[in-house]
Design an enzyme around this catalytic site. Sequence first.
Site, PDB file in Angstrom:
ATOM      1  N   ARG A 136      -0.086  -8.906  13.517  1.00 54.05           N
ATOM      2  CA  ARG A 136      -0.615  -7.925  12.568  1.00 54.05           C
ATOM      3  C   ARG A 136      -1.433  -8.616  11.469  1.00 54.05           C
ATOM      4  O   ARG A 136      -2.450  -8.104  11.016  1.00 54.05           O
ATOM      5  CB  ARG A 136       0.527  -7.103  11.964  1.00 54.05           C
ATOM      6  CG  ARG A 136       1.123  -6.129  12.982  1.00 54.05           C
ATOM      7  CD  ARG A 136       2.428  -5.556  12.510  1.00 54.05           C
ATOM      8  NE  ARG A 136       2.293  -4.675  11.384  1.00 54.05           N
ATOM      9  CZ  ARG A 136       3.257  -4.450  10.494  1.00 54.05           C
ATOM     10  NH1 ARG A 136       4.431  -5.060  10.590  1.00 54.05           N
ATOM     11  NH2 ARG A 136       3.065  -3.624   9.502  1.00 54.05           N
ATOM     12  N   ARG A 179      11.443  -1.299  10.744  1.00 54.85           N
ATOM     13  CA  ARG A 179      10.405  -0.930  11.705  1.00 54.85           C
ATOM     14  C   ARG A 179      10.328  -1.987  12.800  1.00 54.85           C
ATOM     15  O   ARG A 179      10.422  -3.182  12.523  1.00 54.85           O
ATOM     16  CB  ARG A 179       9.049  -0.860  10.987  1.00 54.85           C
ATOM     17  CG  ARG A 179       8.848   0.410  10.220  1.00 54.85           C
ATOM     18  CD  ARG A 179       7.613   0.389   9.351  1.00 54.85           C
ATOM     19  NE  ARG A 179       6.414  -0.162   9.970  1.00 54.85           N
ATOM     20  CZ  ARG A 179       5.209  -0.151   9.396  1.00 54.85           C
ATOM     21  NH1 ARG A 179       5.050   0.398   8.194  1.00 54.85           N
ATOM     22  NH2 ARG A 179       4.174  -0.684   9.989  1.00 54.85           N
ATOM     23  N   ARG A 211      11.849  -5.651   4.571  1.00 55.35           N
ATOM     24  CA  ARG A 211      11.525  -4.235   4.315  1.00 55.35           C
ATOM     25  C   ARG A 211      12.438  -3.328   5.137  1.00 55.35           C
ATOM     26  O   ARG A 211      12.718  -3.578   6.293  1.00 55.35           O
ATOM     27  CB  ARG A 211      10.074  -3.969   4.699  1.00 55.35           C
ATOM     28  CG  ARG A 211       9.708  -2.497   4.667  1.00 55.35           C
ATOM     29  CD  ARG A 211       8.226  -2.264   4.545  1.00 55.35           C
ATOM     30  NE  ARG A 211       7.490  -2.499   5.772  1.00 55.35           N
ATOM     31  CZ  ARG A 211       6.173  -2.330   5.868  1.00 55.35           C
ATOM     32  NH1 ARG A 211       5.477  -1.961   4.805  1.00 55.35           N
ATOM     33  NH2 ARG A 211       5.562  -2.563   7.000  1.00 55.35           N
ATOM     34  N   LYS A 228       0.822  -1.216   0.000  1.00 55.40           N
ATOM     35  CA  LYS A 228       0.000   0.000   0.000  1.00 55.40           C
ATOM     36  C   LYS A 228       0.854   1.264   0.000  1.00 55.40           C
ATOM     37  O   LYS A 228       0.623   2.185  -0.758  1.00 55.40           O
ATOM     38  CB  LYS A 228      -0.890   0.081   1.257  1.00 55.40           C
ATOM     39  CG  LYS A 228      -1.895  -1.013   1.406  1.00 55.40           C
ATOM     40  CD  LYS A 228      -2.823  -0.745   2.603  1.00 55.40           C
ATOM     41  CE  LYS A 228      -2.129  -0.629   3.953  1.00 55.40           C
ATOM     42  NZ  LYS A 228      -1.469  -1.829   4.440  1.00 55.40           N
ATOM     43  N   ARG A 267      -9.491   0.673   8.890  1.00 58.10           N
ATOM     44  CA  ARG A 267      -9.023  -0.686   9.147  1.00 58.10           C
ATOM     45  C   ARG A 267     -10.063  -1.509   9.877  1.00 58.10           C
ATOM     46  O   ARG A 267      -9.812  -2.676  10.169  1.00 58.10           O
ATOM     47  CB  ARG A 267      -7.758  -0.638   9.995  1.00 58.10           C
ATOM     48  CG  ARG A 267      -6.477  -0.727   9.175  1.00 58.10           C
ATOM     49  CD  ARG A 267      -5.347  -0.445  10.132  1.00 58.10           C
ATOM     50  NE  ARG A 267      -4.136  -1.148   9.860  1.00 58.10           N
ATOM     51  CZ  ARG A 267      -3.061  -0.584   9.313  1.00 58.10           C
ATOM     52  NH1 ARG A 267      -3.103   0.660   8.897  1.00 58.10           N
ATOM     53  NH2 ARG A 267      -1.955  -1.268   9.175  1.00 58.10           N
TER      54      ARG A 267
HETATM   55  P1  AMP Z   1       0.959   0.662   8.918  1.00 55.49           P
HETATM   56  O1  AMP Z   1       2.152   1.543   8.761  1.00 55.49           O
HETATM   57  O2  AMP Z   1      -0.207   1.063   8.060  1.00 55.49           O
HETATM   58  O3  AMP Z   1       1.298  -0.796   8.812  1.00 55.49           O
HETATM   59  O4  AMP Z   1       0.442   0.899  10.438  1.00 55.49           O
HETATM   60  C1  AMP Z   1       1.288   0.614  11.536  1.00 55.49           C
HETATM   61  C2  AMP Z   1       0.470   0.512  12.813  1.00 55.49           C
HETATM   62  O5  AMP Z   1      -0.204   1.758  13.069  1.00 55.49           O
HETATM   63  C3  AMP Z   1      -0.626  -0.531  12.829  1.00 55.49           C
HETATM   64  O6  AMP Z   1      -0.150  -1.829  13.137  1.00 55.49           O
HETATM   65  C4  AMP Z   1      -1.557   0.009  13.919  1.00 55.49           C
HETATM   66  O7  AMP Z   1      -1.022  -0.219  15.218  1.00 55.49           O
HETATM   67  C5  AMP Z   1      -1.488   1.509  13.666  1.00 55.49           C
HETATM   68  N1  AMP Z   1      -2.521   1.971  12.704  1.00 55.49           N
HETATM   69  C6  AMP Z   1      -2.316   2.517  11.469  1.00 55.49           C
HETATM   70  N2  AMP Z   1      -3.481   2.828  10.885  1.00 55.49           N
HETATM   71  C7  AMP Z   1      -4.459   2.465  11.751  1.00 55.49           C
HETATM   72  C8  AMP Z   1      -5.885   2.501  11.721  1.00 55.49           C
HETATM   73  N3  AMP Z   1      -6.547   2.974  10.657  1.00 55.49           N
HETATM   74  N4  AMP Z   1      -6.551   2.019  12.798  1.00 55.49           N
HETATM   75  C9  AMP Z   1      -5.909   1.557  13.878  1.00 55.49           C
HETATM   76  N5  AMP Z   1      -4.572   1.469  13.975  1.00 55.49           N
HETATM   77  C10 AMP Z   1      -3.845   1.922  12.919  1.00 55.49           C
END
Ligand code: AMP
Length: 220
Positions: free
Chosen positions: A171, A160, A127, A13, A88
């Site tokens: 996740r 990360r 990554r 994404k 999400r």
């Molecule tokens: P990402 O970088 O999109 O993989 O997001 C990393 C982390 O941020 C996720 O594992 C969640 O802990 C938090 N997070 C990001 N977007 C959301 C969302 N829309 N709702 C809840 N938690 C989020």
Amino acid sequence: MRIMLIGPPGGGKGTQAKKLAATYHIPQISTGDILREAVSNETKLGVQAKKYLDAGELVPDSVMLNLIRETLHSEKCQAGFILDGFPRTIPQAEGLDELLEELNMHLNYVIALEVEDNVILDRLTSRRCCRNCGAIYNLHNNRPEVPGVCDKCGGELYQRDDDKPETIKNRLEVYREQTQPLLEYYRKKDLLNTIDGNQHIQSVWNDIQSVVNSGSLTSA
Ligand code: AMP
């Protein structure tokens, strides 16, 4: 143009959202990036969110909806945006519908990247991200020219914390249980376009452009 990208962690994404942002000159709204920045700056939001990010859990819907409300009301989002990582959960999607109605906006495309678990695991463990500009690399197939250094800005590349194997499993479970139901939600609204996210970056990008240029994906 208003585009939403849905997909599992490591689904591509972020990489594709950056390409869309550069091509269509609209901001990438990555809730993950916003939260990571808040954590690193130790803001009130960051302090609230840290334990969820560390555990690979979702930040509560009420917190996310406040964050997205503030973001979509901002000047930079008035000409369009790419939602990367939001919504999400179903309550987030419902909250977004209300917010868009209030703003008199609608989504043009919801694009779901479908990726197999073994591909996700491989991508996440290899990554690396730039601490400075957020560029994303992969140690197998999208390597930086100089190891550990960002090609674009010279920033330091890092892994990360939530890309470590202990957190990845959680996740993925969270994605299957809480986020995947969104596909049906947007399918029913006739907004969903599904793309094979197992492909190489450029092929996924070609498919995304087919969707955006023609209004739907003609071949997948
Ligand atoms: P990402 O970088 O999109 O993989 O997001 C990393 C982390 O941020 C996720 O594992 C969640 O802990 C938090 N997070 C990001 N977007 C959301 C969302 N829309 N709702 C809840 N938690 C989020």
